[in-house]
Design a protein around this motif. Structure first.
Motif, mmCIF file in Angstrom:
data_model
loop_
_atom_site.group_PDB
_atom_site.id
_atom_site.type_symbol
_atom_site.label_atom_id
_atom_site.label_comp_id
_atom_site.label_asym_id
_atom_site.label_seq_id
_atom_site.Cartn_x
_atom_site.Cartn_y
_atom_site.Cartn_z
ATOM 1 N N ILE A 341 -28.823 -10.882 -4.135
ATOM 2 C CA ILE A 341 -28.678 -9.854 -5.177
ATOM 3 C C ILE A 341 -28.983 -8.471 -4.606
ATOM 4 O O ILE A 341 -28.263 -7.498 -4.847
ATOM 5 N N ALA A 342 -30.041 -8.416 -3.805
ATOM 6 C CA ALA A 342 -30.420 -7.124 -3.218
ATOM 7 C C ALA A 342 -29.267 -6.584 -2.363
ATOM 8 O O ALA A 342 -28.970 -5.385 -2.364
ATOM 9 N N ARG A 343 -28.604 -7.497 -1.676
ATOM 10 C CA ARG A 343 -27.481 -7.078 -0.835
ATOM 11 C C ARG A 343 -26.319 -6.576 -1.671
ATOM 12 O O ARG A 343 -25.663 -5.589 -1.323
ATOM 13 N N GLY A 367 -38.160 -18.999 -13.127
ATOM 14 C CA GLY A 367 -38.661 -17.992 -12.191
ATOM 15 C C GLY A 367 -37.921 -16.669 -12.241
ATOM 16 O O GLY A 367 -38.208 -15.772 -11.446
ATOM 17 N N GLN A 368 -36.977 -16.534 -13.175
ATOM 18 C CA GLN A 368 -36.223 -15.270 -13.189
ATOM 19 C C GLN A 368 -37.086 -14.067 -13.564
ATOM 20 O O GLN A 368 -36.714 -12.931 -13.280
ATOM 21 N N GLY A 369 -38.218 -14.323 -14.193
ATOM 22 C CA GLY A 369 -39.155 -13.226 -14.462
ATOM 23 C C GLY A 369 -39.711 -12.676 -13.160
ATOM 24 O O GLY A 369 -39.877 -11.465 -12.985
ATOM 25 N N ASP A 370 -39.980 -13.588 -12.227
ATOM 26 C CA ASP A 370 -40.471 -13.149 -10.922
ATOM 27 C C ASP A 370 -39.367 -12.408 -10.167
ATOM 28 O O ASP A 370 -39.620 -11.406 -9.505
ATOM 29 N N MET A 371 -38.153 -12.922 -10.290
ATOM 30 C CA MET A 371 -37.019 -12.249 -9.649
ATOM 31 C C MET A 371 -36.893 -10.819 -10.163
ATOM 32 O O MET A 371 -36.672 -9.867 -9.412
ATOM 33 N N ARG A 372 -37.062 -10.668 -11.466
ATOM 34 C CA ARG A 372 -36.961 -9.351 -12.071
ATOM 35 C C ARG A 372 -38.043 -8.423 -11.516
ATOM 36 O O ARG A 372 -37.793 -7.257 -11.208
ATOM 37 N N GLU A 373 -39.221 -8.981 -11.416
ATOM 38 C CA GLU A 373 -40.346 -8.232 -10.858
ATOM 39 C C GLU A 373 -39.986 -7.712 -9.453
ATOM 40 O O GLU A 373 -40.203 -6.559 -9.115
ATOM 41 N N LEU A 375 -36.915 -7.371 -8.095
ATOM 42 C CA LEU A 375 -35.791 -6.420 -8.069
ATOM 43 C C LEU A 375 -36.230 -5.055 -8.579
ATOM 44 O O LEU A 375 -35.843 -4.019 -8.034
ATOM 45 N N THR A 376 -37.062 -5.057 -9.606
ATOM 46 C CA THR A 376 -37.482 -3.787 -10.185
ATOM 47 C C THR A 376 -38.472 -3.068 -9.276
ATOM 48 O O THR A 376 -38.297 -1.899 -8.950
ATOM 49 N N ARG A 377 -39.500 -3.810 -8.855
ATOM 50 C CA ARG A 377 -40.591 -3.133 -8.133
ATOM 51 C C ARG A 377 -40.311 -2.958 -6.643
ATOM 52 O O ARG A 377 -40.657 -1.935 -6.067
ATOM 53 N N THR A 378 -39.733 -3.975 -6.028
ATOM 54 C CA THR A 378 -39.568 -3.886 -4.576
ATOM 55 C C THR A 378 -38.241 -3.244 -4.202
ATOM 56 O O THR A 378 -38.171 -2.398 -3.316
ATOM 57 N N ILE A 379 -37.170 -3.648 -4.901
ATOM 58 C CA ILE A 379 -35.856 -3.070 -4.593
ATOM 59 C C ILE A 379 -35.667 -1.750 -5.339
ATOM 60 O O ILE A 379 -34.976 -0.853 -4.868
ATOM 61 N N GLY A 380 -36.261 -1.680 -6.519
ATOM 62 C CA GLY A 380 -36.150 -0.432 -7.287
ATOM 63 C C GLY A 380 -34.834 -0.290 -8.022
ATOM 64 O O GLY A 380 -34.263 0.791 -8.100
ATOM 65 N N ALA A 424 -38.493 4.711 -8.340
ATOM 66 C CA ALA A 424 -38.959 4.588 -6.963
ATOM 67 C C ALA A 424 -39.468 3.179 -6.713
ATOM 68 O O ALA A 424 -40.170 2.604 -7.536
ATOM 69 N N ALA A 425 -39.080 2.627 -5.588
ATOM 70 C CA ALA A 425 -39.540 1.277 -5.249
ATOM 71 C C ALA A 425 -41.022 1.325 -4.919
ATOM 72 O O ALA A 425 -41.500 2.261 -4.306
ATOM 73 N N GLN A 426 -41.727 0.297 -5.376
ATOM 74 C CA GLN A 426 -43.159 0.243 -5.066
ATOM 75 C C GLN A 426 -43.386 -0.763 -3.957
ATOM 76 O O GLN A 426 -42.580 -1.657 -3.742
ATOM 77 N N GLU A 427 -44.507 -0.602 -3.323
ATOM 78 C CA GLU A 427 -44.869 -1.594 -2.304
ATOM 79 C C GLU A 427 -45.209 -2.908 -2.984
ATOM 80 O O GLU A 427 -45.894 -2.942 -3.983
ATOM 81 N N GLY A 428 -44.703 -3.957 -2.482
ATOM 82 C CA GLY A 428 -45.037 -5.268 -3.046
ATOM 83 C C GLY A 428 -44.682 -6.317 -2.028
ATOM 84 O O GLY A 428 -43.997 -6.019 -1.048
ATOM 85 N N PRO A 429 -45.135 -7.537 -2.255
ATOM 86 C CA PRO A 429 -44.811 -8.558 -1.268
ATOM 87 C C PRO A 429 -43.308 -8.814 -1.233
ATOM 88 O O PRO A 429 -42.681 -8.967 -2.275
#
Lengths: 439, 382
Positions: A341-343, A367-373, A375-380, A424-429
């Protein structure tokens, strides 16, 4: 709000798709009467249909039947019939619709569907496949072959994984020889693999056209029209011919600068299968905002070819095994889907991701809630999370879904107007690098 | 005996994994590797000098505050509480998590855990679902070899034939003891309740196998001497709770309502093999071969040579059960599916059955008590 534009692409592609699907149902009807061609039921995702082609067997795809019923608003009756037998409200509704059809003798076209001569469970990712095919075998008395495909849990399939699948494919050849009464025709198998290679090349070219702005087709809603022939005819000359026509038409459209909308306002990536019982309604909710899908994970259930994977007639068994193991979204691990998805977001230049949580499909949805987390926080990238079902009309809340979609686009539009494009993308694992296979 | 049950109950109620912490203090440098239900090759973890820990959610002892947002609706409780345990720091004593191909939700959980807890070793084992293929044993032996290498890379002791054979012997003993406990309960259900047997077996999730063997041996010496009057109860088999575990109060409720639980599929992985795993051949091949040929039936293991509904029928006959209670975790798709064909088979046999749905974190049992009592009465006064 302006009236909904007619967005569906209707050209030769559409006509030819209808003809091909009808022809497939005619073959199934013929098989229901005479037992020939040999009907073999199997799943769309990561299958080995090329091997069936070598025996002139006809693939019987319960998923295609289930979606055809849902899109024609005929799924509730068979679902209720299956629930009467004991299936739970929370069982996969595709399975319930299929079993219910068998119980009630319903088919999507009114023609007959054969009882499979072989129930071939290609266990590619989704555990529900196993249950589905075991139940089909138990209820119909048809023989079952469980083709176990190791889930892709490391970067790439290991030699042991490939060897395991290849050995089972050879066992399957012996079974097909017995059931079809024909000798295995290796050259015919190679020709089928070559047809698949060509279809994959053409399909990839089509999917890459959506990188352009405006996109000449919708890579979620229109892609589904193309997916019928893609799966049913992948290993055949008809499949190659269909995709030559499709590529030519869509390329012409793209070269003339024509898109799904005269003015494409939003570019989206879709994750998860669509709500087939409300397919048109759902599409219109996006069409009203002139929002076009430029990529989707659902269109890669059968194969993930836009990143370069192809069948190889020089190594037919190995390439069929590799396709089953690694080149379809359902047998790849969950973090590889995040990467995919990120790609799409980066390379197909999308403004947002629509995550459709499908009650029936835990493979897609858990787990799509985690995916959302992520995409939103790490990919922005902005995301919208909505819930319904792919087959059961009882789980589609139209007004609520529309409200959420409208609110999402209002926010996106506001962000565009105020010059704030992506948060803005945030730092996250980030996913472990060992699991990233996409180059 | 009561003290042993109390200790077992305290062990499995301890969300902070006190027993695991204690073991790690006693074994500096060694790792604790948890496995998600149902089956895991614990022998390999043991052979590497590590502690295998059974991780089966948080039961009714943890509120979900974060994990709902990660997993969404229609996903079972054990997936969410396992995630919640991680997000609230309870998994800190663990160094690794091992998942296997039991269902779609658990599989995605493996990778969500991997992303969220990058300091942990998270791995996924593919357990073959086509045991009839001669290729499956070779494949699984190689999968096990991969696990052994991963554990060695984490600082584990070399996994050798000798260390594996020693581990297989210890776990064979453990499984034989659990089988004896189940046989005792089936033959004399008034001497050990289902709840007590459950506590004894489940404590093994958290204790070193040597210690667990000692507890089981001690119990098996004491329990047959226990006094107890045989009640006029129904003999029932419980089916469906093979992964997410029911609340202890729910197990007691079924017994109190007039049932002797003569067999169940709780904590199934502790009692996975029907016979001992061979100790006279190449151990990884022996373990893989045992998986293909000696496994118990389960909703998450597929072997069409002997369908699960036939296996349930055999179990009912073998235990002389009067009825079956399906105890299914809410949203557990494998169990929901199997219910359909189990039910069909039981109806052909004329065996009564009752379907109950549970969640780890149930706090009211009144409706369920009524259902079980009504079911029992309908059979007793039939």
């Amino acid at each position: 709000m302006s009236p909904t534009p007619n967005t569906e692409y209707r050209g030769n592609i559409h006509q030819r798709q209808k003809e091909l699907m009808l022809k497939w149902y005619e073959r199934l009807d013929e098989s229901a009467g005479s037992g020939r061609p040999l009907p073999v039921s199997l799943m769309i995702s990561g299958n080995c249909v090329e091997l069936l082609e070598a025996f002139e067997a006809v693939p019987l795809y319960p998923e295609v039947n289930a979606l055809q019923l849902a899109i024609r608003h005929q799924s509730l009756e068979p679902i209720l019939a299956a629930e009467e037998l004991g299936y739970a409200a929370d069982n996969c509704a595709y399975v319930k619709a299929d079993i219910g059809c068998y119980l009630k003798g319903i088919t999507p076209t009114g023609g007959r569907l054969p009882v499979p001569g072989l129930v071939l469970c290609n266990f590619v990712g989704c555990n529900t496949y196993i249950k589905w095919f075991e139940h089909t075998a138990a209820l119909t008395g048809a023989p079952l072959f469980m083709l176990d495909v190791p889930f892709l849990r490391t970067d790439e399939p290991s030699p042991a994984d490939v060897d395991y699948v290849v050995r089972q494919l050879h066992e399957l050849v012996a079974i097909l020889e017995r059931l079809s009464g024909r000798k295995f025709d290796y050259e015919r198998f190679q020709r089928a693999v070559e047809c698949s290679r060509q279809v994959e090349e053409l399909w990839s070219a089509i999917k890459n056209l959506a990188r352009r702005s405006p996109s000449p087709f919708d890579a979620y809603f229109d892609a589904i029209t193309l997916m019928g022939p893609l799966y049913v005819y992948r290993g055949t000359p008809e499949g190659v011919e269909f995709f030559e026509i499709a590529l030519r038409e869509l390329k012409e459209k793209a070269e003339q600068g024509l898109g799904v909308y005269e003015q494409e306002r939003f570019r989206l990536v879709f994750e998860g299968p669509p709500p087939y019982p409300y397919f048109r309604t759902f599409r219109d909710m996006f069409a009203q905002w002139k929002a076009c899908a430029v990529a989707s994970t659902y269109s890669t259930v059968g194969g993930l070819w836009e990143f370069g994977a192809r069948h190889d007639p020089a190594k037919p068994f190995e390439s069929v095994a590799l396709h089953m193991l690694a080149q379809n979204v359902t047998n790849r691990n969950y973090l590889q889907r995040y990467d995919q998805i990120a790609r799409y977001v980066d390379e197909w230049d999308a403004d947002g991701v629509i995550i459709h949580f499908v009650k029936s499909c835990r493979l897609f949805s858990a787990g799509q809630g985690d995916m959302r987390e992520y995409l939103t926080r790490t990919i922005g990238v902005p995301t919208l999370y909505i819930e319904s079902d792919l087959e059961d009309p009882r789980y589609f809340a139209e007004a609520q879904t529309k409200n959420r979609i409208d609110a999402f686009f209002e926010a996106l539009e506001h962000a565009k107007l105020t010059g704030r494009t992506r948060p803005a993308a945030q730092e996250g694992p980030r996913p472990d690098a060992r699991l990233r296979v996409l180059p | 005996m009561e003290r042993t049950f109390d200790r077992c109950e305290a062990v499995l109620a301890d969300l902070d994994l006190g027993e695991v912490r204690r073991w790690k203090q006693e074994h500096p440098g060694a790792r604790a590797i948890a496995y998600f239900p149902v089956y895991a090759p614990v022998e390999i973890i043991h052979a590497a000098g590590f502690l295998p820990v059974g991780l089966a959610g948080a039961g009714d002892r943890l509120d979900i505050q974060h994990a709902d947002a990660r997993f969404g609706s229609f996903i079972c409780s054990i997936v969410k509480t396992t995630m919640e345990l991680g997000m609230t720091g309870h998994l800190e004593p663990l160094d690794g998590l091992l998942f296997s191909s039991i269902c779609d939700s658990a599989r995605n959980l493996a990778f969500v855990m991997k992303r969220n807890f990058p300091q942990m070793y998270v791995d996924f084992l593919h357990l073959p679902q086509n045991p009839g293929s001669p290729a499956s044993v070779d494949f699984l032996a190689q999968e096990y070899a991969r696990l052994a290498r991963e554990l060695e890379q984490m600082g584990g002791a070399p996994v050798t034939s000798e260390s594996l054979q020693a581990a297989i012997r210890l776990y064979n003993q453990n499984r034989a003891l659990v089988r004896r406990l189940y046989a005792l309960r089936s033959a004399s259900p008034h001497r050990v309740t289902a709840r007590e047997a459950y506590l004894l077996v489940r404590a093994g999730y958290f204790l070193p196998v040597e210690e667990h063997n000692a507890i089981l041996e001690q119990a098996l010496a004491a329990l047959p001497k226990r006094k107890g009057k045989l009640r006029d109860s129904l003999r029932i088999v419980i089916e469906g709770a093979f992964c997410e575990q029911p609340p202890l109060d729910l197990i007691r409720l079924v017994e109190d309502a007039g049932c002797y639980v003569v067999d169940d599929d709780f904590v199934l992985g502790r009692n996975w093999f029907l016979d001992d795993v061979a100790t006279d051949s190449e151990p990884l091949l022996a373990l893989a071969g045992a998986y293909a040929e000696q496994s118990r039936y389960s909703s998450v293991r597929h072997d069409f040579r002997h369908p699960r509904w036939e296996a349930l029928a055999d179990k009912v006959r073998h235990t002389r059960a009067d009825a079956v209670i399906f105890l299914i975790a809410k949203f557990c798709e494998p169990a929901y599916f199997d219910y359909v064909l189990y039910k069909k088979k039981l109806e052909e046999m004329g065996i009564p059955h009752l379907l109950l749905e549970f969640e780890e974190k149930m706090f009211t049992f009144e409706r369920m008590r009524m259902e079980v009592e009504t079911f029992v009465e309908s059979l007793v006064f039939d």
